[in-house]
Design an enzyme around this catalytic site. Structure first.
Site, PDB file in Angstrom:
ATOM      1  N   VAL A   1      48.616  27.964  41.777  1.00  0.00           N
ATOM      2  CA  VAL A   1      49.460  28.629  41.320  1.00  0.00           C
ATOM      3  C   VAL A   1      50.893  28.629  42.213  1.00  0.00           C
ATOM      4  O   VAL A   1      52.131  29.131  41.701  1.00  0.00           O
ATOM      5  CB  VAL A   1      49.123  30.118  40.873  1.00  0.00           C
ATOM      6  CG1 VAL A   1      48.327  30.288  39.839  1.00  0.00           C
ATOM      7  CG2 VAL A   1      48.974  30.630  42.266  1.00  0.00           C
TER       8      VAL A   1
ATOM      9  N   TYR B   1      48.104  40.544  52.698  1.00  0.00           N
ATOM     10  CA  TYR B   1      47.652  40.866  51.461  1.00  0.00           C
ATOM     11  C   TYR B   1      48.205  42.087  50.927  1.00  0.00           C
ATOM     12  O   TYR B   1      48.504  41.960  49.798  1.00  0.00           O
ATOM     13  CB  TYR B   1      46.162  40.689  51.636  1.00  0.00           C
ATOM     14  CG  TYR B   1      45.620  41.041  50.273  1.00  0.00           C
ATOM     15  CD1 TYR B   1      45.223  40.063  49.436  1.00  0.00           C
ATOM     16  CD2 TYR B   1      44.906  42.361  49.916  1.00  0.00           C
ATOM     17  CE1 TYR B   1      44.431  40.303  48.303  1.00  0.00           C
ATOM     18  CE2 TYR B   1      44.240  42.640  48.669  1.00  0.00           C
ATOM     19  CZ  TYR B   1      44.029  41.413  47.990  1.00  0.00           C
ATOM     20  OH  TYR B   1      43.301  41.700  46.827  1.00  0.00           O
TER      21      TYR B   1
ATOM     22  N   LYS C   1      50.711  41.943  47.726  1.00  0.00           N
ATOM     23  CA  LYS C   1      50.260  43.152  46.299  1.00  0.00           C
ATOM     24  C   LYS C   1      51.378  44.132  46.270  1.00  0.00           C
ATOM     25  O   LYS C   1      51.455  44.499  44.895  1.00  0.00           O
ATOM     26  CB  LYS C   1      48.878  43.523  46.714  1.00  0.00           C
ATOM     27  CG  LYS C   1      47.739  42.533  46.697  1.00  0.00           C
ATOM     28  CD  LYS C   1      47.815  41.707  45.502  1.00  0.00           C
ATOM     29  CE  LYS C   1      46.371  41.232  45.243  1.00  0.00           C
ATOM     30  NZ  LYS C   1      46.310  40.183  43.826  1.00  0.00           N
TER      31      LYS C   1
HETATM   32  N1  LIG Z   1      37.307  41.910  44.427  1.00  0.00           N
HETATM   33  C1  LIG Z   1      37.991  43.086  44.510  1.00  0.00           C
HETATM   34  O1  LIG Z   1      37.729  44.022  45.172  1.00  0.00           O
HETATM   35  C2  LIG Z   1      39.684  43.120  44.485  1.00  0.00           C
HETATM   36  C3  LIG Z   1      40.535  43.988  44.504  1.00  0.00           C
HETATM   37  C4  LIG Z   1      41.674  44.326  44.414  1.00  0.00           C
HETATM   38  C5  LIG Z   1      42.454  43.168  43.812  1.00  0.00           C
HETATM   39  N2  LIG Z   1      41.769  41.924  43.703  1.00  0.00           N
HETATM   40  C6  LIG Z   1      42.503  40.686  43.333  1.00  0.00           C
HETATM   41  O2  LIG Z   1      41.889  40.616  42.091  1.00  0.00           O
HETATM   42  C7  LIG Z   1      42.019  38.998  41.783  1.00  0.00           C
HETATM   43  C8  LIG Z   1      40.629  38.183  41.533  1.00  0.00           C
HETATM   44  O3  LIG Z   1      39.784  38.286  42.699  1.00  0.00           O
HETATM   45  P1  LIG Z   1      38.350  38.241  42.649  1.00  0.00           P
HETATM   46  O4  LIG Z   1      37.601  39.167  43.425  1.00  0.00           O
HETATM   47  O5  LIG Z   1      37.713  37.820  41.443  1.00  0.00           O
HETATM   48  O6  LIG Z   1      38.255  36.858  43.823  1.00  0.00           O
HETATM   49  P2  LIG Z   1      37.302  35.533  43.732  1.00  0.00           P
HETATM   50  O7  LIG Z   1      37.596  34.903  44.961  1.00  0.00           O
HETATM   51  O8  LIG Z   1      36.061  35.664  43.061  1.00  0.00           O
HETATM   52  O9  LIG Z   1      38.113  34.638  42.751  1.00  0.00           O
HETATM   53  C9  LIG Z   1      39.374  34.094  43.067  1.00  0.00           C
HETATM   54  C10 LIG Z   1      39.800  32.949  42.090  1.00  0.00           C
HETATM   55  O10 LIG Z   1      41.160  32.492  42.191  1.00  0.00           O
HETATM   56  C11 LIG Z   1      41.107  30.888  42.566  1.00  0.00           C
HETATM   57  N3  LIG Z   1      42.150  30.784  43.330  1.00  0.00           N
HETATM   58  C12 LIG Z   1      42.465  30.866  44.586  1.00  0.00           C
HETATM   59  N4  LIG Z   1      43.530  30.467  44.945  1.00  0.00           N
HETATM   60  C13 LIG Z   1      44.064  29.662  43.940  1.00  0.00           C
HETATM   61  C14 LIG Z   1      45.427  29.120  43.741  1.00  0.00           C
HETATM   62  N5  LIG Z   1      46.210  28.908  44.635  1.00  0.00           N
HETATM   63  N6  LIG Z   1      45.808  28.861  42.441  1.00  0.00           N
HETATM   64  C15 LIG Z   1      44.751  28.899  41.295  1.00  0.00           C
HETATM   65  N7  LIG Z   1      43.672  29.568  41.526  1.00  0.00           N
HETATM   66  C16 LIG Z   1      43.328  30.000  42.799  1.00  0.00           C
HETATM   67  C17 LIG Z   1      39.558  30.762  43.142  1.00  0.00           C
HETATM   68  O11 LIG Z   1      39.392  29.228  42.847  1.00  0.00           O
HETATM   69  C18 LIG Z   1      38.945  31.708  42.442  1.00  0.00           C
HETATM   70  O12 LIG Z   1      38.465  31.058  41.098  1.00  0.00           O
HETATM   71  C19 LIG Z   1      42.731  38.445  43.160  1.00  0.00           C
HETATM   72  O13 LIG Z   1      44.271  38.343  42.949  1.00  0.00           O
HETATM   73  C20 LIG Z   1      42.561  39.564  44.068  1.00  0.00           C
HETATM   74  O14 LIG Z   1      43.234  39.860  44.998  1.00  0.00           O
HETATM   75  C21 LIG Z   1      40.418  41.860  43.989  1.00  0.00           C
END
Ligand SMILES: NC(=O)c1ccc[n+]([C@@H]2O[C@H](COP(=O)([O-])OP(=O)(O)OC[C@H]3O[C@@H](n4cnc5c(N)ncnc54)[C@H](O)[C@@H]3O)[C@@H](O)[C@H]2O)c1
Length: 246
Positions: A63, A154, A158
């Site tokens: 992205v 981060y 965010k």
């Molecule tokens: N898990 C949590 O507690 C939590 C809390 C708040 C926000 N988030 C946000 O939710 C979203 C998803 O998180 P998650 O926990 O499912 O993480 P995850 O690591 O399980 O999944 C992230 C996915 O993004 C893909 N990715 C990484 N860099 C990329 C790039 N440059 N281009 C395209 N794809 C890319 C990875 O390959 C992976 O499939 C993120 O934005 C994260 O910051 C997660």
């Protein structure tokens, strides 16, 4: 009632975790989904799990690179005929206190989250405004609301996504395109399971509901924001946190 019948959604970072669950929930609501992820093998496997070529398609996309986001969005329009929903979910962490965080770790996290979301939002908006309809859902974080130790990169990214979403919401409202954000708290995924037990326990003690959230609980809110159920909402940030830092 199929909330996303005949609609096409793109989910970045949809190969696993929250993004995959959003894709699965959207398919369950009648949508066709294109998953864009840096990990093409995982994205392809995810698309298979969602039901294969009829309803899901995988595209390799980093992205950070706008031309790869163009390719991702073109795949949705070419394969399924429209782009109705865009979820900017792809993300990474590179946690370290400021004393030890490298400039590269700062830049990388800002690039993937903030520039990635900007790319996804503006590129999707360009297609949606022609159709005079669309819903964009950006994934922020509680970390952007309160700031977390070890996450200056981060938290900044965010919080930036919130500002970006609100500015975009104002630019796009009269074109029929809505932009909203979700701020999840502690959600079970690969990202959080890598956390040391002590950090996990500390976070748990801050959550009034006394448990971590499941990816599906974020996905249901994404479905609400993607569908006409939220037709009079734009520029909002919905917290999915079990009451943490309300
Ligand atoms: N898990 C949590 O507690 C939590 C809390 C708040 C926000 N988030 C946000 O939710 C979203 C998803 O998180 P998650 O926990 O499912 O993480 P995850 O690591 O399980 O999944 C992230 C996915 O993004 C893909 N990715 C990484 N860099 C990329 C790039 N440059 N281009 C395209 N794809 C890319 C990875 O390959 C992976 O499939 C993120 O934005 C994260 O910051 C997660």
């Amino acid at each position: 009632m199929e909330l996303l019948a005949n609609r096409t959604a793109v989910v970045t970072g949809g190969a696993q975790g929250i993004g995959f669950e959003i894709a699965r929930t959207f398919v369950g609501a009648g949508a066709r989904v294109v998953i864009g992820d840096v990990d093409l093998d995982a994205a392809t496997a995810a698309a298979e799990k969602l039901g294969g070529a009829e309803v899901a398609h995988a595209v390799r996309c980093n992205v950070v690179h706008s031309e790869q986001v163009d390719t991702l969005l073109s795949a949705a329009v070419d394969r399924f005929g429209s782009l109705d929903v865009m979820v900017n979910n792809a993300g990474i962490t590179r946690d370290a206190t400021m004393r030890t965080m490298t400039e590269n770790e700062f830049d990388l996290v800002i690039d993937v989250h903030l520039k990635g979301t900007w790319n996804g939002t503006r590129k999707a908006a360009a297609i949606m405004r022609e159709a005079k309809r669309g819903a964009i859902v950006n994934i922020s974080s509680l970390s952007g609301k309160v700031g977390m130790v070890g996450q200056t990169n981060y938290s900044a990214a965010k919080a930036g996504i919130v500002g970006l979403s609100k500015a975009a919401a104002k630019e796009l409202a009269h074109h029929g395109v809505r932009v909203n954000a979700i701020a999840p708290g502690l959600i079970r995924s690969a990202m959080t399971e890598a956390m040391p037990q002590k950090a996990w326990d500390q976070k748990m003690s801050e959550i009034p509901m006394g448990r971590a959230g499941e990816p599906a609980e974020v996905a249901n809110v994404a479905l609400f924001l993607a569908s006409d159920l939220s037709s009079y909402m734009t520029g909002t940030v919905l917290e999915v946190t079990g009451g943490r830092f309300m």
